[in-house]
Each structure stands twice: as C-alpha cells, then as structure tokens.
Scaffold this motif. Structure first.
Motif, PDB file in Angstrom:
ATOM      1  N   LEU A  60     -11.982  -2.465  -2.656  1.00  0.00           N
ATOM      2  CA  LEU A  60     -10.669  -2.971  -2.281  1.00  0.00           C
ATOM      3  C   LEU A  60     -10.601  -3.231  -0.781  1.00  0.00           C
ATOM      4  CD1 LEU A  60      -8.500  -0.420  -4.288  1.00  0.00           C
ATOM      5  CD2 LEU A  60      -9.074  -2.749  -4.979  1.00  0.00           C
ATOM      6  N   ARG A  61      -9.876  -4.259  -0.409  1.00  0.00           N
ATOM      7  CA  ARG A  61      -9.585  -4.495   0.998  1.00  0.00           C
ATOM      8  C   ARG A  61      -8.334  -3.705   1.364  1.00  0.00           C
ATOM      9  NH1 ARG A  61     -10.574 -11.065   1.713  1.00  0.00           N
ATOM     10  NH2 ARG A  61     -12.796 -11.051   1.158  1.00  0.00           N
ATOM     11  N   SER A  62      -8.479  -2.416   1.327  1.00  0.00           N
ATOM     12  CA  SER A  62      -7.348  -1.511   1.534  1.00  0.00           C
ATOM     13  C   SER A  62      -7.855  -0.225   2.155  1.00  0.00           C
ATOM     14  CB  SER A  62      -6.660  -1.200   0.194  1.00  0.00           C
ATOM     15  OG  SER A  62      -5.752  -0.115   0.314  1.00  0.00           O
ATOM     16  N   THR A  63      -7.023   0.379   2.987  1.00  0.00           N
ATOM     17  CA  THR A  63      -7.394   1.671   3.561  1.00  0.00           C
ATOM     18  C   THR A  63      -7.425   2.768   2.504  1.00  0.00           C
ATOM     19  OG1 THR A  63      -5.077   2.038   4.159  1.00  0.00           O
ATOM     20  CG2 THR A  63      -6.503   1.090   5.841  1.00  0.00           C
ATOM     21  N   HIS A  75      -5.786   1.479  -8.567  1.00  0.00           N
ATOM     22  CA  HIS A  75      -6.539   0.239  -8.349  1.00  0.00           C
ATOM     23  C   HIS A  75      -5.731  -0.962  -8.838  1.00  0.00           C
ATOM     24  CE1 HIS A  75      -9.803  -2.719  -8.641  1.00  0.00           C
ATOM     25  NE2 HIS A  75     -10.557  -1.900  -7.928  1.00  0.00           N
ATOM     26  N   ASP A 113      -9.082   2.415  -0.255  1.00  0.00           N
ATOM     27  CA  ASP A 113     -10.297   2.220  -1.058  1.00  0.00           C
ATOM     28  C   ASP A 113     -11.161   3.471  -1.166  1.00  0.00           C
ATOM     29  OD1 ASP A 113     -12.191   0.362  -2.518  1.00  0.00           O
ATOM     30  OD2 ASP A 113     -13.478   1.004  -0.858  1.00  0.00           O
ATOM     31  N   GLU A 168       0.822  -1.216   0.000  1.00  0.00           N
ATOM     32  CA  GLU A 168       0.000   0.000   0.000  1.00  0.00           C
ATOM     33  C   GLU A 168       0.854   1.265   0.000  1.00  0.00           C
ATOM     34  OE1 GLU A 168      -2.644   1.554   3.477  1.00  0.00           O
ATOM     35  OE2 GLU A 168      -3.878   0.166   2.291  1.00  0.00           O
ATOM     36  N   LEU A 227      -2.829  -1.918  -6.548  1.00  0.00           N
ATOM     37  CA  LEU A 227      -3.243  -2.553  -5.295  1.00  0.00           C
ATOM     38  C   LEU A 227      -3.785  -3.963  -5.497  1.00  0.00           C
ATOM     39  CD1 LEU A 227      -4.982   0.556  -3.699  1.00  0.00           C
ATOM     40  CD2 LEU A 227      -2.881  -0.526  -2.887  1.00  0.00           C
ATOM     41  N   THR A 228      -4.263  -4.271  -6.693  1.00  0.00           N
ATOM     42  CA  THR A 228      -4.851  -5.588  -6.952  1.00  0.00           C
ATOM     43  C   THR A 228      -3.998  -6.471  -7.844  1.00  0.00           C
ATOM     44  OG1 THR A 228      -6.085  -4.824  -8.897  1.00  0.00           O
ATOM     45  CG2 THR A 228      -7.172  -4.610  -6.755  1.00  0.00           C
TER      46      THR A 228
END
Length: 248
Positions: A160-163, A131, A165, A36, A134-135
């Motif tokens: 996304l499973r991300s802060t 995006h 998102d 991240e 991150l993926t």
C-alpha cells in the motif's frame, strides 16, 4: 445484544439492540478508499472489541466489512458473533456439509488449510478489512471460493502507498506467529494514526466524537502495550469508550 426472548401467540420472538449506522462494506462502496485516519480509527475500535473477546477466550471467525457498523457518532460496532468459537470448547471447525466456516475473502490461511481458528486468525481478517478500507477493493478476489482460498494461502498481499502499510503487512502474514501477538498490540499500533479524522458527509454526523475517542488513548512510549490493562488504559475487562463489547 440480545435483551429478551420468548413466545407470544405461539410465535417465537427475540428482542435485540437496534444499531443505527452504516456497514463498512456500504461505506467503502459509496465513499471509495477511506482517509487513513478513518481506516485506522475503525480498525482500532474493532481491535479493542477483539481484545475483549479474545481475553474471554472467544474467536469471532467471521470478521468482515458487513460485520462492522459505523454509527453516526463515529462509534464502531462489531456485529454477528454467530460463528464465534470458544477456544476451550470441543467444536468441529467444519459444517456438516463439509464447508469451511467463514467468508472466503477474509479467511486466514490456517482456517483454509487446517480448518482451525485462533485469535490471530481474527487479526488476519481485520488486516483484510483494513487493506480494503485503504484501497476500496477486496484484498483477494477470484471466480470461485477455491481461487480466493489459493491466493490467501500462496499470494503475498499487495503493498500500500500508505503509512499504515507495515501494520497491514504484519497482520496479513501467512503464518500466525508472524502476525502481531494480540489484538491489544494491533490497537497500540493503530492508535497513533487514528487522529483528527476528516468529515464523512452523510455517514458521520460529527467526526469529533471519533477524534475524542482516539485522543484519550495512551500514546506510544507511555508504556509497553503488554503492560496496559485494557485498550483504554482502564481496569481489566472495561470496554473502550465507544468500542462495543462482544455481546453487541
């Protein structure tokens, strides 16, 4: 950056900057989803460059992973302003063959539907890149360009499973008015996440350079992003320390 051009022995030549590094496309292909902190660092530097370009009335119109180069010192170069558009100029948005200018996987809905680009169109493209970082996968894919266009216009982006998102989702809003107002705002949103990126063996010689870049930025709460004079808090039009101005 174009340093010189001319003719030699009846042949045309150009002298351009040599950029040592790896494209974000190659980085993601080999590394997979990026940490991240690195995704935020790369996107923040790109946002700093877009801020400079947009403040000069220039839209990139073709921002994508192959046009972002990560250098061995952690600096990011934004490449290929070949499709860049001066907003005040009277330039047709379509080519002579009737093709929409840009790359389907990174084009904003308004570019697809109306053939027009604005600064927030570049922010949508940067959201697609973020995006993907991150993926490890492109945001929208399909068997044809038209299938991809249809998804950009109609299909919501995957969460996304991300802060990061919430930031990504705002950048990927279908309507330009629902995206961040400026690239400066995107930079301000990302800078808090661009901290202490881990090593990227084989890609970045010393990750501390990128960490240094992020650490000197104004922190959230130190003033409204709109009150800041440049992405680095320096005088107007001064490029960020490691972000490359649009001429690169």
């Amino acid at each position: 950056m174009l340093y010189d051009f001319g003719t030699y022995d009846q042949r045309l030549f150009q002298v351009m900057q040599f950029v040592d590094g790896v494209t974000v496309a190659d980085l993601v292909q080999e590394f997979g989803p990026l940490p991240e902190a690195w995704a935020a660092t790369i996107a923040a530097q790109a946002a700093a460059v877009l801020t400079e370009a947009h403040e000069h009335g220039i839209c990139h119109r073709d921002l994508k992973p192959t046009n972002l180069m990560l250098c061995p010192d952690g600096a990011v170069k934004v490449l290929d302003f070949g499709l860049a558009l001066l907003r005040e100029s009277d330039v047709a948005p379509f080519s002579r063959a009737g093709q929409i200018l840009g790359t389907p996987s990174y084009m904003a809905p308004e570019q697809i539907q109306r053939g027009t680009a604005e600064p927030r169109s570049d922010l949508y493209a940067l959201g697609c890149v973020l995006h993907e970082m991150l993926t490890g996968e492109q945001l929208f894919t399909g068997p044809t360009a038209y299938a991809v266009f249809d998804k950009h216009v109609k299909e919501p982006p995957r969460r996304l499973r991300s802060t990061l998102d919430p930031i990504v989702q705002r950048m990927l809003a279908k309507e330009p008015a629902d995206r961040p107002a400026t690239a400066r705002d995107v930079f301000a949103d990302l800078q808090g996440f661009a901290q202490n990126p881990p090593p990227l063996p084989g890609f970045v010689q010393n990750a501390s350079t990128a960490a240094m870049y992020a650490s000197v930025q104004l922190r959230p709460g130190s003033g409204s992003p709109r009150d800041r004079r440049s992405p680095t808090g320096a005088a107007p039009r001064t490029p960020a320390t490691v972000a490359t101005p649009p001429s690169a």
